[in-house]
Design a protein around this motif. Structure first.
Motif, mmCIF file in Angstrom:
data_model
loop_
_atom_site.group_PDB
_atom_site.id
_atom_site.type_symbol
_atom_site.label_atom_id
_atom_site.label_comp_id
_atom_site.label_asym_id
_atom_site.label_seq_id
_atom_site.Cartn_x
_atom_site.Cartn_y
_atom_site.Cartn_z
ATOM 1 N N PRO A 338 39.730 25.311 60.935
ATOM 2 C CA PRO A 338 40.502 25.704 59.754
ATOM 3 C C PRO A 338 41.542 24.687 59.282
ATOM 4 O O PRO A 338 42.001 24.751 58.155
ATOM 5 C CB PRO A 338 41.199 27.001 60.212
ATOM 6 C CG PRO A 338 41.241 26.927 61.696
ATOM 7 C CD PRO A 338 40.035 26.142 62.118
ATOM 8 N N SER A 339 41.918 23.741 60.125
ATOM 9 C CA SER A 339 43.023 22.835 59.771
ATOM 10 C C SER A 339 42.641 21.852 58.670
ATOM 11 O O SER A 339 41.475 21.467 58.532
ATOM 12 C CB SER A 339 43.491 22.055 61.002
ATOM 13 O OG SER A 339 42.472 21.221 61.462
ATOM 14 N N GLU A 340 43.636 21.441 57.913
ATOM 15 C CA GLU A 340 43.470 20.496 56.809
ATOM 16 C C GLU A 340 42.826 19.197 57.281
ATOM 17 O O GLU A 340 42.020 18.583 56.574
ATOM 18 C CB GLU A 340 44.863 20.213 56.199
ATOM 19 C CG GLU A 340 44.877 19.267 55.020
ATOM 20 C CD GLU A 340 44.346 19.899 53.739
ATOM 21 O OE1 GLU A 340 44.115 19.140 52.783
ATOM 22 O OE2 GLU A 340 44.152 21.119 53.705
ATOM 23 N N SER A 341 43.157 18.787 58.518
ATOM 24 C CA SER A 341 42.635 17.514 59.044
ATOM 25 C C SER A 341 41.126 17.548 59.271
ATOM 26 O O SER A 341 40.507 16.523 59.497
ATOM 27 C CB SER A 341 43.347 17.161 60.352
ATOM 28 O OG SER A 341 43.084 18.130 61.344
ATOM 29 N N SER A 342 40.530 18.758 59.202
ATOM 30 C CA SER A 342 39.091 18.885 59.468
ATOM 31 C C SER A 342 38.248 18.962 58.202
ATOM 32 O O SER A 342 37.040 19.170 58.281
ATOM 33 C CB SER A 342 38.836 20.135 60.308
ATOM 34 O OG SER A 342 39.499 20.041 61.529
ATOM 35 N N PRO A 365 38.615 24.595 55.759
ATOM 36 C CA PRO A 365 39.768 24.344 54.890
ATOM 37 C C PRO A 365 39.356 24.186 53.430
ATOM 38 O O PRO A 365 38.215 23.810 53.138
ATOM 39 C CB PRO A 365 40.343 23.034 55.449
ATOM 40 C CG PRO A 365 39.225 22.395 56.190
ATOM 41 C CD PRO A 365 38.367 23.495 56.703
ATOM 42 N N THR A 366 40.269 24.479 52.533
ATOM 43 C CA THR A 366 40.018 24.318 51.102
ATOM 44 C C THR A 366 39.784 22.854 50.771
ATOM 45 O O THR A 366 40.360 21.963 51.391
ATOM 46 C CB THR A 366 41.231 24.837 50.291
ATOM 47 O OG1 THR A 366 41.514 26.174 50.723
ATOM 48 C CG2 THR A 366 40.944 24.870 48.804
ATOM 49 N N ASN A 367 38.929 22.605 49.768
ATOM 50 C CA ASN A 367 38.579 21.247 49.330
ATOM 51 C C ASN A 367 37.910 20.416 50.421
ATOM 52 O O ASN A 367 38.045 19.196 50.469
ATOM 53 C CB ASN A 367 39.816 20.492 48.798
ATOM 54 C CG ASN A 367 40.433 21.183 47.596
ATOM 55 O OD1 ASN A 367 39.710 21.682 46.739
ATOM 56 N ND2 ASN A 367 41.753 21.230 47.538
ATOM 57 N N LYS A 376 28.466 20.917 44.276
ATOM 58 C CA LYS A 376 27.758 19.895 43.500
ATOM 59 C C LYS A 376 26.302 20.293 43.244
ATOM 60 O O LYS A 376 25.772 20.095 42.151
ATOM 61 C CB LYS A 376 27.820 18.561 44.252
ATOM 62 C CG LYS A 376 27.071 17.394 43.606
ATOM 63 C CD LYS A 376 27.152 16.165 44.509
ATOM 64 C CE LYS A 376 26.226 15.070 44.022
ATOM 65 N NZ LYS A 376 26.165 13.942 44.988
ATOM 66 N N ILE A 377 25.671 20.871 44.257
ATOM 67 C CA ILE A 377 24.247 21.193 44.106
ATOM 68 C C ILE A 377 23.979 22.704 44.045
ATOM 69 O O ILE A 377 22.838 23.141 44.118
ATOM 70 C CB ILE A 377 23.406 20.548 45.237
ATOM 71 C CG1 ILE A 377 23.895 20.985 46.627
ATOM 72 C CG2 ILE A 377 23.421 19.044 45.127
ATOM 73 C CD1 ILE A 377 23.125 20.376 47.764
ATOM 74 N N ASN A 378 25.063 23.485 43.925
ATOM 75 C CA ASN A 378 24.964 24.946 43.774
ATOM 76 C C ASN A 378 24.089 25.579 44.852
ATOM 77 O O ASN A 378 23.167 26.346 44.565
ATOM 78 C CB ASN A 378 24.423 25.295 42.375
ATOM 79 C CG ASN A 378 24.577 26.769 42.066
ATOM 80 O OD1 ASN A 378 25.468 27.435 42.595
ATOM 81 N ND2 ASN A 378 23.688 27.301 41.237
ATOM 82 N N ALA A 379 24.403 25.247 46.116
ATOM 83 C CA ALA A 379 23.576 25.713 47.232
ATOM 84 C C ALA A 379 24.222 26.844 48.023
ATOM 85 O O ALA A 379 23.673 27.293 49.031
ATOM 86 C CB ALA A 379 23.268 24.544 48.160
ATOM 87 N N GLY A 380 25.390 27.291 47.585
ATOM 88 C CA GLY A 380 26.066 28.354 48.319
ATOM 89 C C GLY A 380 27.534 28.403 47.970
ATOM 90 O O GLY A 380 27.954 27.865 46.944
ATOM 91 N N LYS A 381 28.334 29.022 48.847
ATOM 92 C CA LYS A 381 29.753 29.200 48.551
ATOM 93 C C LYS A 381 30.591 28.953 49.793
ATOM 94 O O LYS A 381 30.191 29.290 50.908
ATOM 95 C CB LYS A 381 29.988 30.622 48.031
ATOM 96 C CG LYS A 381 31.223 30.755 47.151
ATOM 97 C CD LYS A 381 31.079 31.957 46.230
ATOM 98 C CE LYS A 381 32.320 32.194 45.392
ATOM 99 N NZ LYS A 381 32.668 31.097 44.500
ATOM 100 N N HIS A 382 31.760 28.351 49.559
ATOM 101 C CA HIS A 382 32.693 27.997 50.628
ATOM 102 C C HIS A 382 33.954 28.853 50.513
ATOM 103 O O HIS A 382 34.460 29.086 49.420
ATOM 104 C CB HIS A 382 33.054 26.508 50.504
ATOM 105 C CG HIS A 382 34.036 26.030 51.535
ATOM 106 N ND1 HIS A 382 33.644 25.610 52.787
ATOM 107 C CD2 HIS A 382 35.386 25.884 51.504
ATOM 108 C CE1 HIS A 382 34.712 25.227 53.476
ATOM 109 N NE2 HIS A 382 35.777 25.391 52.720
ATOM 110 N N PHE A 383 34.453 29.319 51.671
ATOM 111 C CA PHE A 383 35.671 30.145 51.709
ATOM 112 C C PHE A 383 36.611 29.594 52.773
ATOM 113 O O PHE A 383 36.170 28.988 53.752
ATOM 114 C CB PHE A 383 35.320 31.595 52.066
ATOM 115 C CG PHE A 383 34.401 32.266 51.094
ATOM 116 C CD1 PHE A 383 34.901 32.924 49.975
ATOM 117 C CD2 PHE A 383 33.022 32.243 51.285
ATOM 118 C CE1 PHE A 383 34.050 33.552 49.072
ATOM 119 C CE2 PHE A 383 32.163 32.865 50.398
ATOM 120 C CZ PHE A 383 32.681 33.521 49.277
ATOM 121 N N ASP A 384 37.906 29.871 52.579
ATOM 122 C CA ASP A 384 38.828 29.552 53.672
ATOM 123 C C ASP A 384 38.949 30.787 54.568
ATOM 124 O O ASP A 384 38.350 31.826 54.313
ATOM 125 C CB ASP A 384 40.188 29.051 53.159
ATOM 126 C CG ASP A 384 41.000 30.108 52.420
ATOM 127 O OD1 ASP A 384 40.882 31.305 52.774
ATOM 128 O OD2 ASP A 384 41.755 29.748 51.493
#
Length: 434
Positions: A338-342, A365-367, A376-384
């Motif tokens: 979960p950390s920003e560094s990852s 982590p976000t972004n 970019k390729i609309n292959a799914g969804k990312h969550f924090d």
């Protein structure tokens, strides 16, 4: 192969090693000859692998030259002290209240006494052996790949003795920027030692490879001549995706690989519990499938919830069988620290997931770079890890499509991530070194 340039690849993970660490250079070794490079593998004779997959031996190119020397590792001693030490070979840790006294002691010893890691005892004998080998054989480029990052010290030692040697340090994961680094209970002296060695590798390697865009950027900030070559998928190991419901009785969400406490998507389990409690059809149709090794603490928590009747735990399967289980799923789960560094970590299995054409749900982590690729390729969804309601809504919308026989596959163009295309990119970088 007479007229081909030669690349010597120093790798700890090699078949019959299982897990993601072995795939990258196994595939480069397969495709590099098409682009004018003959790979030669240098690997331990008697390694202590956390996972073994004998079927991968069938993927080793028949005429590939493989050199082996003995390695001594302290893990056998550690495992006698505590069974949980088997996790540490794969970079897994008990965290927080789950840490026993032996867990804490083992982590402290690992971080402070074995710098950079427990394979450090292979460095000196390998430098001695390979120095002689390089003098007797024409090798155009040396590659070291880590983790274990001690293998980069082999490259560092050889580069100091043979400054004309062209050396590529390949980081499948970061060194001091990896999320579990801060869990190693390092003394100030040990932390400085890790960072000094990392810096020396960055500054002396002719090229540093990263598997993600963010890692390459961070490595450049720290003095490395860094390029990104991601992991990928091998078209020969994938089959045509099934249609949304063909031959399937369940709406299946699958996790393939090792799931540890530091990457546990608790908000996903909450969302799934909520869906099962509030929708009887979903509770009846839903299947949560695990293929690989799931931390006991995570598994116990899920099995103590309303999801207990929805779980199918297949344990560790061969790579080919794992790919087949991906195909027999509707939604594929990927998790990151979960950390920003990852945010720069792109797990290798993402690309195998993409090759199936299935939708992907990702946590981290976000972004994150994974989010960039999926968007970019609309292959799914990312969550924090703080989102629950939006996770629930996304899964339920895909379930409704499945229920109504609507396709929930994706048709993303992923050719740039094929192992052949990535090998061509690597060959180009090596050509430019000469």
């Amino acid at each position: 192969m007479e007229n081909q340039k030669k690349v010597l690849i120093v790798t700890y993970y090699w078949p019959p090693a299982g897990g993601p660490g072995v795939q990258r250079w196994l595939k480069f070794a397969k495709y590099l000859p098409e682009f004018g490079w003959e790979p030669i593998i240098y690997t331990p004779e008697n390694p202590s692998y956390p996972l073994v997959d004998e079927t991968l031996l069938n993927e080793v190119p028949k005429h590939l030259k493989i050199i082996k020397t003995n390695i001594w590792e302290p893990y056998q001693i550690a495992e006698k002290l505590s069974k949980s030490n088997k996790k540490y070979k794969g970079g897994q840790f008990d965290v927080g209240k789950n840490q026993s006294f032996f867990s804490k002691l083992s982590i402290f010893i690992r971080g402070n006494f074995f710098i950079p890691d427990a394979r450090k005892f292979w460095v000196k004998p390998s430098v001695k052996f390979l120095k002689k080998y390089l003098k007797e054989n024409k090798i155009d480029v040396l590659v070291t790949t880590g983790p274990p990052h001690s293998l980069h010290l082999i490259g560092l030692g050889l580069k100091k003795d043979l400054p004309e040697l062209k050396w590529i340090a390949d980081f499948r994961d970061p060194w001091t920027e990896i999320s579990y680094y801060k869990h190693l209970k390092l003394t100030q002296w040990a932390d400085q030692k890790h960072r000094q060695l990392e810096k020396a590798v960055f500054e002396n390697a002719d090229i540093t490879l990263a598997t993600s865009y963010t890692d390459a950027k961070n490595f450049r900030k720290n003095g490395a001549n860094a390029y990104c070559i991601t992991n990928g998928f091998d078209k020969e190991n994938t089959s045509t995706p099934l249609s949304a419901t063909e031959g399937k009785l369940n709406f299946t969400l699958s996790y393939v690989g090792v799931l540890e406490q530091l990457r546990n998507p608790e908000n996903l389990w909450k969302a799934l519990e909520n869906l099962c409690k509030t929708n009887s059809d979903f509770a009846k149709d839903f299947e949560l499938k695990f293929v690989g090794r799931v931390d006991d603490k995570i598994l116990n928590e899920i099995e103590s919830s309303v999801l207990k009747n929805n779980i199918r735990n297949l344990g560790y399967l061969s790579h080919n069988d794992s790919v087949q289980e991906m195909q027999n799923s509707d939604l594929l789960l990927i998790t990151n620290f979960p950390s920003e560094s990852s945010k720069g970590i792109i797990p290798g299995k993402l690309f195998e997931y993409l090759a199936t054409g299935k939708k992907i749900i990702s946590f981290g982590p976000t972004n994150a770079d994974v989010e960039t690729i999926l968007s970019k390729i609309n292959a799914g969804k990312h969550f924090d890890y703080t989102e629950t309601n939006s996770v629930k809504d996304y899964i339920f919308s895909l379930y409704e499509d499945w229920k109504n026989d609507k396709p929930i596959t994706n048709a993303a163009n992923i050719s740039e991530f094929s192992r052949r295309a990535l090998s061509e990119k690597l060959a180009g970088l090596m050509d430019n070194l000469l």
